[in-house]
Structure formats: structure tokens, C-alpha cells
Scaffold this active site. Structure first.
Site, PDB file in Angstrom:
ATOM      1  N   LYS A  92     -10.774  -3.007  -3.154  1.00 44.08           N
ATOM      2  CA  LYS A  92     -11.522  -1.742  -3.180  1.00 44.08           C
ATOM      3  C   LYS A  92     -10.660  -0.623  -3.719  1.00 44.08           C
ATOM      4  O   LYS A  92     -11.141   0.309  -4.327  1.00 44.08           O
ATOM      5  CB  LYS A  92     -11.896  -1.328  -1.759  1.00 44.08           C
ATOM      6  CG  LYS A  92     -12.954  -2.153  -1.118  1.00 44.08           C
ATOM      7  CD  LYS A  92     -13.497  -1.350   0.062  1.00 44.08           C
ATOM      8  CE  LYS A  92     -13.956  -2.256   1.154  1.00 44.08           C
ATOM      9  NZ  LYS A  92     -12.923  -2.481   2.161  1.00 44.08           N
ATOM     10  N   LYS A 150      -5.065  -9.430  -6.269  1.00 42.41           N
ATOM     11  CA  LYS A 150      -6.335  -9.632  -5.582  1.00 42.41           C
ATOM     12  C   LYS A 150      -7.345  -8.558  -5.955  1.00 42.41           C
ATOM     13  O   LYS A 150      -6.972  -7.417  -6.208  1.00 42.41           O
ATOM     14  CB  LYS A 150      -6.080  -9.684  -4.064  1.00 42.41           C
ATOM     15  CG  LYS A 150      -6.700  -8.605  -3.238  1.00 42.41           C
ATOM     16  CD  LYS A 150      -6.523  -8.840  -1.760  1.00 42.41           C
ATOM     17  CE  LYS A 150      -6.777  -7.530  -1.013  1.00 42.41           C
ATOM     18  NZ  LYS A 150      -8.146  -7.068  -1.048  1.00 42.41           N
ATOM     19  N   LYS A 172       0.814  -1.218   0.000  1.00 37.81           N
ATOM     20  CA  LYS A 172       0.000   0.000   0.000  1.00 37.81           C
ATOM     21  C   LYS A 172       0.849   1.271   0.000  1.00 37.81           C
ATOM     22  O   LYS A 172       0.448   2.274  -0.577  1.00 37.81           O
ATOM     23  CB  LYS A 172      -0.966   0.004   1.194  1.00 37.81           C
ATOM     24  CG  LYS A 172      -2.073  -1.017   1.032  1.00 37.81           C
ATOM     25  CD  LYS A 172      -3.263  -0.734   1.908  1.00 37.81           C
ATOM     26  CE  LYS A 172      -4.401  -1.670   1.542  1.00 37.81           C
ATOM     27  NZ  LYS A 172      -5.616  -1.457   2.306  1.00 37.81           N
TER      28      LYS A 172
HETATM   29  P1  ATP Z   1      -8.487  -2.242   0.523  1.00 37.72           P
HETATM   30  O1  ATP Z   1      -7.984  -2.466  -0.863  1.00 37.72           O
HETATM   31  O2  ATP Z   1      -8.897  -0.824   0.802  1.00 37.72           O
HETATM   32  O3  ATP Z   1      -7.593  -2.840   1.588  1.00 37.72           O
HETATM   33  P2  ATP Z   1     -10.106  -4.593   0.579  1.00 37.72           P
HETATM   34  O4  ATP Z   1     -10.817  -4.909  -0.670  1.00 37.72           O
HETATM   35  O5  ATP Z   1      -8.866  -5.365   0.889  1.00 37.72           O
HETATM   36  O6  ATP Z   1      -9.851  -3.028   0.600  1.00 37.72           O
HETATM   37  P3  ATP Z   1     -10.867  -4.752   3.378  1.00 37.72           P
HETATM   38  O7  ATP Z   1     -11.892  -3.894   4.006  1.00 37.72           O
HETATM   39  O8  ATP Z   1      -9.423  -4.437   3.616  1.00 37.72           O
HETATM   40  O9  ATP Z   1     -11.141  -4.743   1.783  1.00 37.72           O
HETATM   41  O10 ATP Z   1     -11.124  -6.257   3.767  1.00 37.72           O
HETATM   42  C1  ATP Z   1     -12.362  -6.719   4.316  1.00 37.72           C
HETATM   43  C2  ATP Z   1     -12.378  -8.235   4.311  1.00 37.72           C
HETATM   44  O11 ATP Z   1     -12.499  -8.717   2.967  1.00 37.72           O
HETATM   45  C3  ATP Z   1     -11.114  -8.872   4.876  1.00 37.72           C
HETATM   46  O12 ATP Z   1     -11.484 -10.026   5.637  1.00 37.72           O
HETATM   47  C4  ATP Z   1     -10.341  -9.283   3.666  1.00 37.72           C
HETATM   48  O13 ATP Z   1      -9.482 -10.379   3.920  1.00 37.72           O
HETATM   49  C5  ATP Z   1     -11.477  -9.673   2.719  1.00 37.72           C
HETATM   50  N1  ATP Z   1     -11.065  -9.537   1.329  1.00 37.72           N
HETATM   51  C6  ATP Z   1     -10.622  -8.407   0.734  1.00 37.72           C
HETATM   52  N2  ATP Z   1     -10.344  -8.635  -0.553  1.00 37.72           N
HETATM   53  C7  ATP Z   1     -10.611  -9.955  -0.790  1.00 37.72           C
HETATM   54  C8  ATP Z   1     -10.518 -10.792  -1.938  1.00 37.72           C
HETATM   55  N3  ATP Z   1     -10.107 -10.324  -3.111  1.00 37.72           N
HETATM   56  N4  ATP Z   1     -10.902 -12.090  -1.818  1.00 37.72           N
HETATM   57  C9  ATP Z   1     -11.338 -12.584  -0.641  1.00 37.72           C
HETATM   58  N5  ATP Z   1     -11.436 -11.843   0.489  1.00 37.72           N
HETATM   59  C10 ATP Z   1     -11.079 -10.542   0.423  1.00 37.72           C
HETATM   60 MG    MG Z   2      -7.630  -4.823   2.552  1.00 38.08          MG
END
Ligand code: ATP
Ligand code: MG
Length: 344
Positions: free
Chosen positions: A209, A206, A114
Site C-alpha cells: 500500500k 512486495k 519502513k
Molecule cells: P503497508 O505497506 O502500509 O504495510 P501492506 O500492503 O503491507 O501495507 P497491511 O495492512 O500491512 O498491508 O497488511 C494486511 C495483510 O495483507 C497482512 O496479512 C499482510 O501480510 C498481507 N499482505 C500485505 N502485502 C502482501 C503481499 N504483497 N502479498 C501477500 N500478502 C500481503
Molecule cells: Mg504491511
């Protein structure tokens, strides 16, 4: 004193909730509700480790709450709230900062990803993020944490912090009446068919968001048209689908789409490939669009309905925060005594 099992997990209110969050985390949250006491948190303190526009942040907090409720999280039987309403998270995070070692945090890959090349300019909060995450879990003395695969390293750090705290303060923990350490070592629950959903544009990254390309993810708020466009444009390779799982090796985009189909349909990948083995992607993508719209459409619609009533969402968060605070404050009173603070 035995520690009763308790589930804790959180989702950041940043940007768009996507299929990865839904399959990797939120569907797991729902499944655990029958067997455990659960606390599900909208982690707004984590969100501000990267600058957030205040109006957007407020909207996102309500959107994640709506997504929890629309997906079947029961905020009456369990606890749903936003993190900043329970000050104990920040208080315990400071203690975790003092227990964790620089060397431990220096190994965290999420910070490296990040912060990117401009590490000097990343916030101190982004660096210390895993300590706050440890505090989120430990402040409830939670035992089980459902997360996606990407959070495994942070969970290990939370366990290391819990263990070091229990060791460093062994004497006062005993004096406080706890005979097996104060914090349980939280167990990650990384299970289900979609613990790591990948980007639709790049099967080695992955779904996230924070990916600047909206075409990389299916958002829970996407309508049927947007879902169709994104699935149809998803990156693939020129080969037809294999008939066995082994044939997905070395084909990350194919593996990801088959995994998404499996997770949404509740089938194993093998079963999906029995139906689609030998088919071209165009045929498979049509089926995936149909399935995605069928499964996600009602959730998106319910999120929209709930979001039209922010006062209701805020009341759910207020009620959850009051109940969370009660548990957290009781644990913090012990923590202050254990550390050696004087409280009145
Ligand atoms: P950011 O990119 O801002 O970190 P994020 O998509 O990783 O956002 P988070 O809020 O950090 O979302 O994660 C929330 C939950 O969703 C966590 O348990 C994380 O492990 C899960 N998660 C995030 N992305 C994935 C993915 N691509 N596949 C499965 N689980 C995910
Ligand atoms: Mg995350």
C-alpha cells in the site's frame, strides 16, 4: 481449561487495498469462516504509526471494512470492527511493551524497511508496532492468525511475548485458574498460492500500500481500464513463458504474474504453465487482464455500493466493536489480576 480455537487478523487502513492484501489475507479470512470463530480488525491504531490525514483515515477505515464485506466476510456470524473502538488493545499493548525486550524489537525487519535511513525521525509507535500487534492477537487469546509472508517475523515475536508472559507470571496465572498458561502461542497461517504478491514494477519487492508508485499494484478499487493499463505495463523479461515451474526460477516478474494468475483462477502454477508455456507475455497478459477484471470487478463494484452508505458501515463496526469488547474486557480482567494490579 482448554482454549477454543479462534482466528484473529487485521488490515491497516492506509492507502489503497491491493491484490496482495486480497490474495494473501482477505481470501484466507473468508475461507476460515466455515471452520472457526473469526475476528477481523481494521487496525487504525497501527495506521497512525505513520502520520495520517484524519479525513483520509476515516475514509480508509470504511474502505477496508467495505472490502471485507464485499469479499465475503460475514460480519454477523463473525466479528468485524476497527481497533480503536476497543481500548483493551492499547492497554494490553503497554503490558506487551514491558514484556518484550529491546533486543527482540531491534531485529524486526519491517521497522528497518519502513524507517529507512531516517531512523531517528521514525515514530516510537512504528518501533513498538509489533508489540501492539501481539496485543491485538493475545487480547482475544486467539490461536490462529492468517497473514501474508511478510508478517511471519511479527507472529514469532507475538509467540515469544505470550511465552514470556506465561513464564514470568506462572504463579499468578495458576492462582487465576489457568493451568496451561494464560495466552495460547498463536499460530501463523501463511498458506495459499499467493502469500507474497510482488510489485508489478519490481519482482523482488512486495506489492505494498505504501509504495509511492500506483503502477506497482492492482488496487481493489481499480476499474477495468486501470487494471488493463497496469497489467500491460507490468515489468517482464524478454523470454516466452516456460512450460514448467522450474523455468520460473531466476525470473521474479514472470513468477509473480504466473502466481497471480494461479491464485485468481484457483489453478496450480504448473497447470497455468501447461496452458501458457511457450507463449509470449503479450498473450498471457491479455488473459491475465481478463481474469483479473472478472474476479476483482464485482468486488470493486460492491465496495463502491457499500461505501455510498457510510452510516451502514459505521453500524457494522459499532456492532462488531461491542462484541469484541466483551471478549477482550473479560480477558483483561484476568490479565490485570495476573500482573498484580488492583481493580474495582
Ligand atoms: P503497508 O505497506 O502500509 O504495510 P501492506 O500492503 O503491507 O501495507 P497491511 O495492512 O500491512 O498491508 O497488511 C494486511 C495483510 O495483507 C497482512 O496479512 C499482510 O501480510 C498481507 N499482505 C500485505 N502485502 C502482501 C503481499 N504483497 N502479498 C501477500 N500478502 C500481503
Ligand atoms: Mg504491511
Amino acid at each position: 481449561m482448554t482454549i477454543e480455537p479462534r482466528v484473529f487478523s487485521g488490515v491497516q487502513p492506509t492507502g489503497n487495498l491491493h491484490l496482495g492484501n486480497y490474495l494473501g489475507a482477505i481470501t484466507r479470512f473468508v475461507a476460515l469462516q466455515d471452520s472457526h470463530n473469526c475476528i477481523y480488525c481494521v487496525v487504525d491504531l497501527h495506521a497512525i504509526t505513520v502520520w495520517q490525514d484524519p479525513a483520509d483515515l476515516r475514509r480508509s477505515i470504511r474502505e477496508v471494512t467495505a472490502a471485507f464485506l464485499a469479499s465475503g466476510v460475514d460480519a454477523k456470524k463473525h466479528i468485524v470492527f476497527n481497533q480503536s473502538q476497543v481500548a483493551a488493545h492499547a492497554e494490553l499493548a503497554w503490558i506487551c511493551n514491558c514484556v518484550a525486550r529491546m533486543g527482540w524489537l531491534n531485529r524486526m525487519t519491517q521497522f528497518k524497511e519502513k524507517a529507512g535511513k531516517d531512523r531517528e525521525n521514525a515514530s516510537v509507535g512504528l518501533y513498538a508496532y509489533p508489540d501492539l500487534m501481539a496485543a491485538d492477537i493475545l487480547v482475544y487469546r486467539a490461536t490462529h492468525v492468517p497473514v501474508g509472508e511478510d508478517q511471519k517475523q511479527h507472529l514469532e515475536l507475538a509467540r515469544d511475548i505470550a511465552h514470556k508472559f506465561n513464564t514470568d507470571f506462572a504463579q499468578t496465572i495458576l492462582e487465576e485458574g489457568f493451568f496451561k498458561g494464560f495466552f495460547p502461542l498463536p499460530e501463523p497461517l501463511i498458506s495459499g498460492p499467493a502469500t507474497r504478491v510482488m510489485s508489478l514494477r519490481d519482482g523482488t519487492k512486495k506489492m505494498s500500500k505504501s509504495d509511492p508508485s500506483d503502477m506497482s499494484r492492482i488496487n481493489l478499487s481499480d476499474d477495468a481500464e486501470a487494471i488493463e493499463k497496469k497489467v500491460k505495463k507490468a515489468k517482464t523479461d524478454p523470454e516466452p513463458l516456460p512450460s514448467e515451474e522450474k523455468g520460473l526460477e531466476g525470473r521474479p516478474e514472470a513468477d509473480n504474474l504466473v502466481g497471480i494468475y494461479a491464485a485468481l483462477s484457483g489453478l496450480a502454477k504448473e497447470a497455468v504453465l501447461r496452458d501458457f508455456g511457450g507463449a509470449q507475455f503479450s498473450k498471457f497478459k491479455n488473459a491475465l487482464v481478463e481474469l483479473s477484471v472478472e474476479k476483482l470487478g464485482p468486488i470493486g463494484a460492491e465496495m463502491k455500493r457499500l461505501s455510498a452508505d457510510p452510516a451502514y458501515i459505521d453500524s457494522v463496526l459499532a456492532d462488531g466493536a461491542a462484541r469484541a469488547r466483551e471478549i477482550a474486557d473479560k480477558n483483561m480482567q484476568h490479565v490485570r489480576n495476573i500482573v498484580g494490579f488492583i481493580q474495582s
